[in-house]
Design an enzyme around this catalytic site. Structure first.
Site, short mmCIF file in Angstrom:
data_model
loop_
_atom_site.label_atom_id
_atom_site.label_comp_id
_atom_site.label_asym_id
_atom_site.label_seq_id
_atom_site.Cartn_x
_atom_site.Cartn_y
_atom_site.Cartn_z
N SER A 1 0.68 -1.12 -0.12
CA SER A 1 0.09 0.03 -0.04
C SER A 1 1.03 1.10 0.03
O SER A 1 1.65 1.33 -0.91
CB SER A 1 -1.15 0.14 1.25
OG SER A 1 -2.03 0.86 1.06
N ASP B 1 -8.65 -5.30 -4.69
CA ASP B 1 -7.61 -4.41 -3.84
C ASP B 1 -8.87 -2.90 -3.44
O ASP B 1 -8.51 -2.34 -2.34
CB ASP B 1 -6.52 -3.52 -4.58
CG ASP B 1 -5.31 -4.17 -3.94
OD1 ASP B 1 -5.14 -4.30 -2.59
OD2 ASP B 1 -4.25 -4.42 -4.57
N HIS C 1 -7.67 -5.51 -0.28
CA HIS C 1 -6.73 -4.70 0.11
C HIS C 1 -6.09 -5.36 1.53
O HIS C 1 -6.88 -5.60 2.33
CB HIS C 1 -6.94 -3.21 0.25
CG HIS C 1 -5.84 -2.60 0.36
ND1 HIS C 1 -4.70 -2.33 -0.56
CD2 HIS C 1 -5.41 -1.41 1.35
CE1 HIS C 1 -3.88 -1.59 -0.38
NE2 HIS C 1 -4.03 -0.72 0.89
#
Length: 557
Positions: A211, A336, A455
């Site tokens: 991320s 995600d 995610h």
């Protein structure tokens, strides 16, 4: 039987006597001692927690070298994370004294030397996070033990400033920003200078992160300040080109923060902010979490990197020549965007409630705002081309997640891979897509049964949680975790995820500028999981069709 018992006892005693350990390690700052743990027969590990890699940072300043210490530093406890908001943004946690790193060093029958080194950079939207990650009953998310043990590599995790103290910028030299990126860079440089003392190879360092950490890894490959410090990099679900990666107008948010802490917004602003209480500054960096399809959550990520003329001399798209010799893996999870889109569209996770198509259009419209109605309509026709006349509830919901995933993560990652491959000289390029269904899907709300990999779903597998917390996982999750650790550590050793000491289930081809091959990562993967041109129609829309449309400003002139 008695003889066998005596032999076993002697073997245990001999191993206890000869327990492999680095003992006291000499670093540039002074002597450190970690904790030695036994993992199995002739397998030990030294764990160092909380070694300072820089001094306590000055407010809105680059980190400085640590002055060192007298005597022996017992590096046996994690240090506090950097000062930041708590998860519900009602208070702060952590400390300004936070520039520390942790090291895991595996040993076999002899003390290790010249091991590859993997340096982890955590995510958290540049707002939150810590070098040890979330903690449940002393089970830390970013515990490097499984990777180090299974892959025979040294793992390092580092702390860096986040939120206002890490990224606030006026866009001018009085408050240039990127302090958190400088912290990461200082840690990388420290590892390069000191890791040989821990049995590591300073000429074989791999960065990896997820991320905002994945974007950070990408930034570290692009800055000219890291020449020769590391050889490889892995970006999971985040690259420098993500829409949240670089802030175009940092001064606007700096003025908002200044107003909240009663500082002027003129030429005195930077001086006043530097004098302000750090807790107040951190609280002033709170996100606006009132999101909707018209104002999506991703637009609230307003603290991140800036083009400062120093760490980033130019926009990231123009800096890929700096990564020409760096081997690079980048990829995304197939859903995600779910974590963001489900906040923007609350009906998304309900199995019983329809998601109105109008909400899809509004979300697309906000992502393509610069291009006006034409942007939204082009996007809508691209994403609904296979819908038929009467799309079912699940199709509409999955399309919403796909829009979020493509815009926030997947398409920017493909763009970064393309630029890396285009500018590479000796550096190799690899692309992946994780498609393992979320293990909460269909079991408990808020995860619908159609969920893919959300995610952060990759973190548990990369850090070997199915092995360290076996009761929470199925055997298939251990298979997947073993595969990911094998690919990641093979890559760290050789620059090729297929070659190293660990067997892999499928040969992962390089991503090249024409075929765009990638590996789909899944628990039952085999050679049929190699594909090419990931989501080509959608990548083409975001990367070619949309930019070619006239901007709203041009349309109104």
């Amino acid at each position: 039987m008695a003889l066998l018992g005596i032999c076993v006892a002697v073997a245990v005693i001999l191993e206890a006597v000869s327990a492999t350990s680095l003992g006291v390690v000499y670093t540039e700052g002074g002597m450190v001692e970690g904790q030695n743990i036994r993992l199995g027969f002739r397998r030990h590990m030294d764990v160092f927690r909380g070694i300072p890699f820089a001094d306590i940072p000055g407010r809105f300043e680059k980190p400085k070298r640590h002055p060192g210490w007298d005597g022996l530093l017992k590096a046996k406890e994690f240090r506090p994370r950097c000062l930041q908001l708590n998860l519900i943004m009602t208070d702060t946690r952590g400390s300004e004294d936070c520039l520390y790193l942790n090291i895991w060093v595996p040993h076999g029958s002899q003390v290790s030397t010249n091991l590859p080194v993997m340096v982890w950079i955590y995510g958290g939207g540049f707002l939150v996070g810590g070098s040890m990650g979330a903690n449940f009953l002393d089970n830390y998310l970013y515990d490097g033990q499984e990777i180090a043990d299974r892959g025979n590599v040294i793992v390092v995790t580092l702390g860096y400033r986040v939120g206002t103290l890490g990224f606030l910028s006026t866009g001018e030299s009085d408050l240039p920003g990127n302090y958190g990126l400088w912290d990461q860079q200082a840690a990388i440089a420290w590892v390069h200078r000191n890791i040989r003392s821990f049995g590591g190879d300073p000429n074989n360092i791999t960065l990896f992160g997820e991320s905002a950490g994945g974007a950070s890894v990408n930034f570290q490959t692009l800055t000219p300040h890291n020449k020769g410090l590391f050889r490889r990099a892995i970006s999971q679900s985040g690259v420098a080109l993500c829409p949240w990666g670089v802030i175009k107008n940092p001064r606007k948010f700096a003025e908002e923060v200044a107003a909240k802490v009663n500082c002027p917004t003129d030429s005195r602003m930077a001086a006043c902010l530097k004098m302000t209480d750090p807790v107040l500054l951190t609280m002033a960096g709170t996100l606006n979490t009132e999101s909707s399809t018209a104002h999506p959550l991703v637009e609230n990520l307003v603290l991140s990197a800036v083009v400062d003329g120093d760490f980033l001399p130019d926009h990231p798209t123009k800096l890929f020549h700096n990564a020409a010799e760096i081997d690079y893996i980048a990829g995304a999870n197939d859903m995600d965007g779910h974590i963001f889109t489900a906040i923007d569209i609350p009906s998304l996770n309900s199995m019983l409630v329809d998601t109105p198509i109008e909400e899809l259009k509004t979300l697309l419209g906000s992502y393509t705002r610069d291009k006006g109605k034409a942007g939204m309509e082009n996007g809508f026709s691209t994403y609904t081309a296979n819908w038929g006349t009467n799309p079912d509830r699940e199709t509409i919901k999955k399309t919403a997640v796909a829009i979020g995933t493509d815009y926030i993560f997947l398409v920017p990652t493909q763009a970064a891979l393309y630029l890396h491959a285009k500018h590479a000289t000796t550096g190799r390029t690899y692309s992946y897509l994780l498609t393992e269904p979320n293990r909460m899907g269909g079991l408990i709300t808020p995860y619908p049964s159609w969920m893919g990999a959300d995610h952060m779903d990759d973190l548990q597998f990369v850090f070997g949680k199915p092995f360290s917390s076996p009761l929470g996982y199925w055997p298939r999750h251990r298979d997947l975790s073993g595969y990911m650790i094998a690919y990641w550590t093979n890559f760290a050793k050789t620059g090729n995820p297929n070659q190293g000491d660990s067997k892999v289930p499928a040969t992962w081809p390089q991503f090249e500028s024409d075929g765009h091959k990638y590996l789909e990562i899944h628990h039952d993967m085999n050679q049929n999981y190699v594909h090419q041109k990931m989501r080509m129609r959608f990548v083409h829309f975001w990367a070619s069709v949309l930019p070619s449309l006239p901007d709203m400003t041009e349309q109104s002139e």
